[in-house]
Design an enzyme around this catalytic site. Structure first.
Site, PDB file in Angstrom:
ATOM      1  N   THR A  53     -22.805  30.542 -24.331  1.00 20.61           N
ATOM      2  CA  THR A  53     -23.530  30.127 -23.119  1.00 20.61           C
ATOM      3  C   THR A  53     -23.938  31.366 -22.341  1.00 20.61           C
ATOM      4  OG1 THR A  53     -22.440  27.991 -23.018  1.00 20.61           O
ATOM      5  CG2 THR A  53     -23.331  28.831 -20.955  1.00 20.61           C
ATOM      6  N   SER A  73     -16.007  22.783 -25.172  1.00 19.90           N
ATOM      7  CA  SER A  73     -16.171  23.910 -24.267  1.00 19.90           C
ATOM      8  C   SER A  73     -14.991  24.881 -24.388  1.00 19.90           C
ATOM      9  CB  SER A  73     -16.230  23.357 -22.840  1.00 19.90           C
ATOM     10  OG  SER A  73     -16.063  24.357 -21.884  1.00 19.90           O
TER      11      SER A  73
END
Ligand SMILES: Cc1cc2nc3c(=O)[nH]c(=O)nc-3n(C[C@H](O)[C@H](O)[C@H](O)COP(=O)(O)O)c2cc1C
Length: 382
Positions: A158, A109
């Site tokens: 994302t 991430s």
């Protein structure tokens, strides 16, 4: 509780619940609003049944698949998730090493706790970097450049966190990153001394990609929802996504695509894959589940880009059902995060062993020698 007693995701969840201070467990386990979407993400797999064939000569089977140009030994990979060193002191290092052993892909991430450089230098598994587009354009570009340098294979943008989801368990527990030291949180740390010793006496917790740009999340405690709301660029649009795709120049994925219209636009901007996903139910509660939305996504774009079913996966049969509808692979977060929290790398390896055994056993019981043998012909909706 012992690792050898963990035979499925639910067992790992129970183990993680014991090991973690409650705000941290509920950060992993929780979702948005009433958690309707979170529950549906897994329940959706129960709306159909597998119809097996027999006598297919299944002594040797091949579970491999190719996504984003990467051949994976397993049709299941680890979605990028934030803050992993909070869950276990080895964090992303443990998950990456486990991915390497199982020949699958793993994502880190933008809010990872180990640096892009270290992961690039130490993990040979295919690596995906998950990008959050920050208001600070320099920071966003810097993360992409670092991934280029570190030879990451793919990048996922994302697109379902334009604002923070309403995660009410976090509001209730007061979860922040890094954990805020209040009487309540200190009591919960005291009740989990092994976790607390690792957190306080091992390497300092930090958001490795962000620490040189922003102090939020590393030195200043704040909730993940506040991070999204204050730091991320809400003006992000298709033009911005296309520009990032071009600038990156390698396989590019949009994570969090749900509608067919958006899937078509993903093809138009040059994406190699979409992750049909609602962020594990953590963003828009009431959103459709990835499995429910899979067939129409595959029908619309499956002949042009890889369609990945992300979220809700707790069993090998869930993977088989998604592949039968035309997904190229599945991905998930909690199935390996509970295991990471339970026992670090050994835990993630056990979770992957369980999943690999289930997928292999279930393919044999289905009479399938390779995942190409799976199709809609072997699925019936009730
Ligand atoms: C604790 C946790 C942290 C997450 N952090 C991120 C993140 O930083 N970026 C991201 O794109 N998705 C993140 N996700 C979503 C996952 O990538 C994935 O979409 C989701 O976990 C899938 O649902 P599942 O947990 O049911 O498998 C996170 C999920 C969890 C549970």
């Amino acid at each position: 509780m012992r690792l050898t007693d963990c035979h499925n995701t639910e067992h790992f969840r129970a183990f993680a619940k014991r090991r973690l201070p409650s705000p941290i467990f509920h950060y992993i386990d929780g979702a948005a609003d009433d958690e309707v979407t979170y529950r549906r993400n897994t329940a959706a797999f129960e709306t159909c049944d597998l119809v097996p064939n027999v006598l297919a000569g299944v002594e040797h089977i091949d579970m491999s698949t190719t996504v984003m140009g990467q051949k994976l030994d397993l049709p299941l990979f680890m979605s990028p998730t934030a803050l992993q060193r909070l869950f276990h002191h080895d964090g992303e290092r443990a998950v990456g090493k486990a991915a390497e052993k199982f020949g699958t892909l793993f994502g880190i991430s933008s809010l990872a706790t180990v640096s892009i450089e270290e992961i690039g230098a130490t993990i040979s598994a295919p690596k995906l970097f998950q990008l959050y587009v920050h208001k600070d354009k320099e920071l966003t570009r810097n993360m992409i450049d670092r991934c280029k340098e570190a030879n990451f294979e793919a990048m996922a943008l994302t697109v379902d966190t334009i604002v923070g989801g309403n995660r009410e368990r976090d509001l209730y527990t007061g979860f922040t990153s890094p954990p805020r030291l209040t009487l309540k949180s200190l009591l919960s740390f005291a009740a989990h001394p092994a976790w607390a010793a690792n957190y306080f006496f091992r390497a300092k917790f930090e958001l490795a990609q962000l620490k040189d740009y922003v102090r939020e999340g590393t030195d200043f405690s704040l909730s993940v929802a506040d991070y999204f709301n204050t730091m991320l660029d809400q003006s992000m649009d298709w033009k911005a996504a296309e520009a990032i795709c071009r600038y990156w120049g390698k396989p590019f994925v949009l994570k969090g695509i749900m509608s067919v219209g958006d899937a078509e636009r993903a093809v138009d901007i040059g994406a190699a894959a979409i992750m049909v996903s609602n962020h594990g139910g953590r963003q828009l509660d009431g959103s459709r589940s990835p499995f429910d939305q899979l067939a129409e996504s595959v029908d619309a774009v499956g002949d042009r880009i890889d369609v990945i079913c992300d979220g809700g996966i707790r069993r090998g049969t869930h993977v088989l059902k998604a592949l039968s509808l035309g997904a190229k692979a599945c991905s998930g977060g909690r199935f390996y995060l509970y295991a990471l929290a339970a026992a670090g790398q050994a835990g993630v390896e056990k979770a992957l062993t369980n999943m690999r055994n289930e997928i292999e056993r279930d393919m044999k019981l289905m009479g399938c020698r390779s995942i190409e043998d799976l199709g809609r012909h072997n699925l019936r909706f009730r």
